[in-house]
Structures are given as C-alpha cells and as structure tokens.
Write a protein that holds these residues in place. Sequence first.
Motif, short mmCIF file in Angstrom:
data_model
loop_
_atom_site.label_atom_id
_atom_site.label_comp_id
_atom_site.label_asym_id
_atom_site.label_seq_id
_atom_site.Cartn_x
_atom_site.Cartn_y
_atom_site.Cartn_z
N ARG A 12 -33.70 60.88 10.61
CA ARG A 12 -32.44 60.43 9.99
C ARG A 12 -31.28 60.41 10.99
NH1 ARG A 12 -30.57 63.60 4.81
NH2 ARG A 12 -32.77 64.06 4.66
N ILE A 13 -31.30 61.32 11.97
CA ILE A 13 -30.22 61.30 12.98
C ILE A 13 -30.29 60.02 13.82
CG2 ILE A 13 -29.27 62.50 15.02
CD1 ILE A 13 -30.04 65.15 13.73
N SER A 93 -24.69 62.56 10.43
CA SER A 93 -25.74 63.42 9.85
C SER A 93 -25.16 64.77 9.44
CB SER A 93 -26.88 63.63 10.83
OG SER A 93 -27.42 62.41 11.20
N ARG A 94 -24.11 64.71 8.66
CA ARG A 94 -23.46 65.96 8.24
C ARG A 94 -24.25 66.63 7.13
NH1 ARG A 94 -17.06 64.22 8.01
NH2 ARG A 94 -17.33 62.54 9.50
N CYS A 95 -24.34 67.92 7.20
CA CYS A 95 -24.98 68.72 6.14
C CYS A 95 -24.53 70.16 6.31
CB CYS A 95 -26.51 68.59 6.22
SG CYS A 95 -27.20 69.04 7.80
N GLU A 143 -38.69 75.27 0.90
CA GLU A 143 -38.34 75.41 -0.52
C GLU A 143 -39.47 76.00 -1.34
OE1 GLU A 143 -38.16 72.58 1.18
OE2 GLU A 143 -36.02 72.13 1.35
N ASP A 156 -31.86 77.16 5.17
CA ASP A 156 -32.27 75.77 5.40
C ASP A 156 -31.05 74.87 5.39
OD1 ASP A 156 -33.93 73.61 5.85
OD2 ASP A 156 -34.79 73.57 3.83
N ILE A 157 -31.25 73.61 5.79
CA ILE A 157 -30.14 72.69 5.68
C ILE A 157 -30.13 72.01 4.31
CG2 ILE A 157 -29.49 72.23 8.06
CD1 ILE A 157 -31.41 70.10 8.26
N VAL A 158 -28.93 71.84 3.81
CA VAL A 158 -28.72 71.28 2.49
C VAL A 158 -27.77 70.11 2.63
CG1 VAL A 158 -27.86 71.76 0.16
CG2 VAL A 158 -28.92 73.60 1.49
N ASP A 159 -28.14 68.99 2.02
CA ASP A 159 -27.22 67.84 2.01
C ASP A 159 -26.71 67.68 0.58
OD1 ASP A 159 -25.82 65.56 2.44
OD2 ASP A 159 -27.55 64.27 2.76
N THR A 160 -27.45 66.97 -0.26
CA THR A 160 -27.01 66.81 -1.65
C THR A 160 -27.36 68.03 -2.50
OG1 THR A 160 -29.13 65.83 -2.24
CG2 THR A 160 -27.39 64.30 -1.56
N GLY A 161 -28.32 68.82 -2.06
CA GLY A 161 -28.78 69.96 -2.87
C GLY A 161 -29.92 69.57 -3.81
N ASN A 162 -30.31 68.29 -3.80
CA ASN A 162 -31.35 67.83 -4.73
C ASN A 162 -32.71 68.46 -4.47
OD1 ASN A 162 -29.54 66.21 -6.03
ND2 ASN A 162 -30.05 64.34 -4.87
N THR A 163 -33.04 68.66 -3.18
CA THR A 163 -34.34 69.25 -2.86
C THR A 163 -34.42 70.68 -3.39
OG1 THR A 163 -34.35 67.92 -0.85
CG2 THR A 163 -36.00 69.66 -0.98
P1 AMP Z 1 -30.90 67.35 0.10
O1 AMP Z 1 -31.97 67.30 -0.94
O2 AMP Z 1 -30.03 66.12 0.11
O3 AMP Z 1 -30.08 68.63 0.01
O4 AMP Z 1 -31.61 67.33 1.53
C1 AMP Z 1 -32.33 68.46 1.92
C2 AMP Z 1 -33.40 68.17 2.96
O5 AMP Z 1 -33.12 67.00 3.71
C3 AMP Z 1 -33.41 69.35 3.90
O6 AMP Z 1 -34.44 70.22 3.56
C4 AMP Z 1 -33.59 68.73 5.24
O7 AMP Z 1 -34.94 68.78 5.61
C5 AMP Z 1 -33.16 67.29 5.10
N1 AMP Z 1 -31.82 67.02 5.66
C6 AMP Z 1 -30.67 66.89 4.96
N2 AMP Z 1 -29.64 66.61 5.75
C7 AMP Z 1 -30.13 66.55 7.01
C8 AMP Z 1 -29.56 66.29 8.29
N3 AMP Z 1 -28.26 66.03 8.45
N4 AMP Z 1 -30.37 66.33 9.36
C9 AMP Z 1 -31.68 66.58 9.21
N5 AMP Z 1 -32.29 66.82 8.03
C10 AMP Z 1 -31.53 66.82 6.95
#
Ligand code: AMP
Length: 220
Positions: A12-13, A93-95, A143, A156-163
């Motif tokens: 994704r980056i 690629s903010r998270c 997870e 872990d890294i979280v973006d939307t939190g959906n995972t």
């Molecule tokens: P989300 O469900 O949107 O919170 O995304 C969570 C998953 O997406 C994480 O477990 C990461 O593996 C991956 N992810 C989210 N944002 C990034 C990022 N900026 N760079 C790399 N991996 C990411």
Amino acid sequence: MSQLTIALTKGRILKETLPLLAEVGIVPSEDIASSRKLMFATNRDDIRLLVLRGTDVPTYVQFGAADLGIAGKDTLLENGDDGYYEPIDLGISRCRLMTAGMVDAPPVTGRIRVATKYINVARRYYAEKGVQADIIKLYGAMELAPLIELCDEIVDIVDTGNTLKANGLEPRELIDVVSSRLIVNKGALKIKHKLIQPLLDGFSSLVAARVQRESEAASA
Ligand code: AMP
C-alpha cells in the motif's frame, strides 16, 4: 556517472509513493505493479528503484545498498535509526500504532502477554509504562492471537479499525502516529549531495504544498 538507488516499500505504501515520485520527475520505465522484478530502471539514467518488504528498506539504506528509502515510521521505530537520516515526513500511508485487545476483556492482573511483529516497540512501550510484559513475536495475523488466547493484547497498526472490529477486538492505547518517511544513507548524503539535495528539495516542496492545501481545506 554517479547513480542513486532508491528503496521503496511494496504494497500500500508503494501505491501512494509512485505519484509522489512522478511529481519529483522520477517515473519507472515499466509498470512496477504488474512486474515480478525487484529492481527497476527509471526515466532518469542516474536513478534506479528497488521494491522491497518494508522491514528490509532501512537495512538496505543503513548499509548503503540503497542511498534513499521510503518506509513507514512503524518500521523505522522497530528497526532503530543507525546509519541513516530521516529528513522528510512524506505524510502518506498514515495510520496509528496501537495496543488492542478483546472487547470487554477483564483487566489483566500480573504480567501481560503481548503478541506483535513490533517486539522492540512493544518492549519499550510497556517498560516505559512500568508494565511487566512477555512479548511474543508474530509475523502476521496478529488479530487472531487474543481470540485464541495466545495473548492478552496485541501491538499493531490500525487505520480504520475495521480489521480489529471484525475480529472482536478494540483499540486501546495509542503508541505513535505513523506515516511514511524518506530516509537517506548518511555517507551517501555527503558523497552524492549534488544528486540527493534536489530530490530532498522536491519532496519538501510537495509536502509543504500538501500541508498548505490541508490547512486551507480545514479552515474553509
Ligand atoms: P484497518 O482495518 O483499516 O484498521 O487496517 C488494519 C490493517 O491494515 C493492519 O493490520 C495493517 O496490516 C494494514 N495497514 C493499515 N494501514 C497501514 C499502513 N499505513 N501501512 C501498512 N499497513 C497498513
């Protein structure tokens, strides 16, 4: 002729990096996404690109196998910063780097078990909080670990939190905000200054323009 090698993070980056590279005038000579190659020539005779796993980018730059690199701050925090500078936050690629655990889990008494691929980040974080933690290294699917009681929390890294949500987990504490950074080998910055400085200037202006746009949008 002196050459520059730039190490990119695949996935994704990379998708967010290619438009930035194009804006500073660097275009791969073939479509990276549809190729299985790892090294690419560009429209510039003096620049080539490597496409690597994120965790390998700082290593290539640290040892000078690449002069520049683009990698997530999460990877840099985990890796340490020996041998390279980190001059520019590209803002892509903010998270967030977070702790997470099962929704409604009872509080842990005594030592906490934490599964993560960020073992150095996790060790530092729990030590700073004064929490005794056993850190378990995983390479993916973090997870799953609390779900089957391998651990109490994950980092872990979280973006939307959906995972997290899809696996019955909730975000807990923020460790750091993450975005992708441009890194530069220390020796290369001295020796190849004439080639590198214009690129740093190019990336800096792009970032400054974006920050300006974002602050205008926020105040509109
Ligand atoms: P989300 O469900 O949107 O919170 O995304 C969570 C998953 O997406 C994480 O477990 C990461 O593996 C991956 N992810 C989210 N944002 C990034 C990022 N900026 N760079 C790399 N991996 C990411």
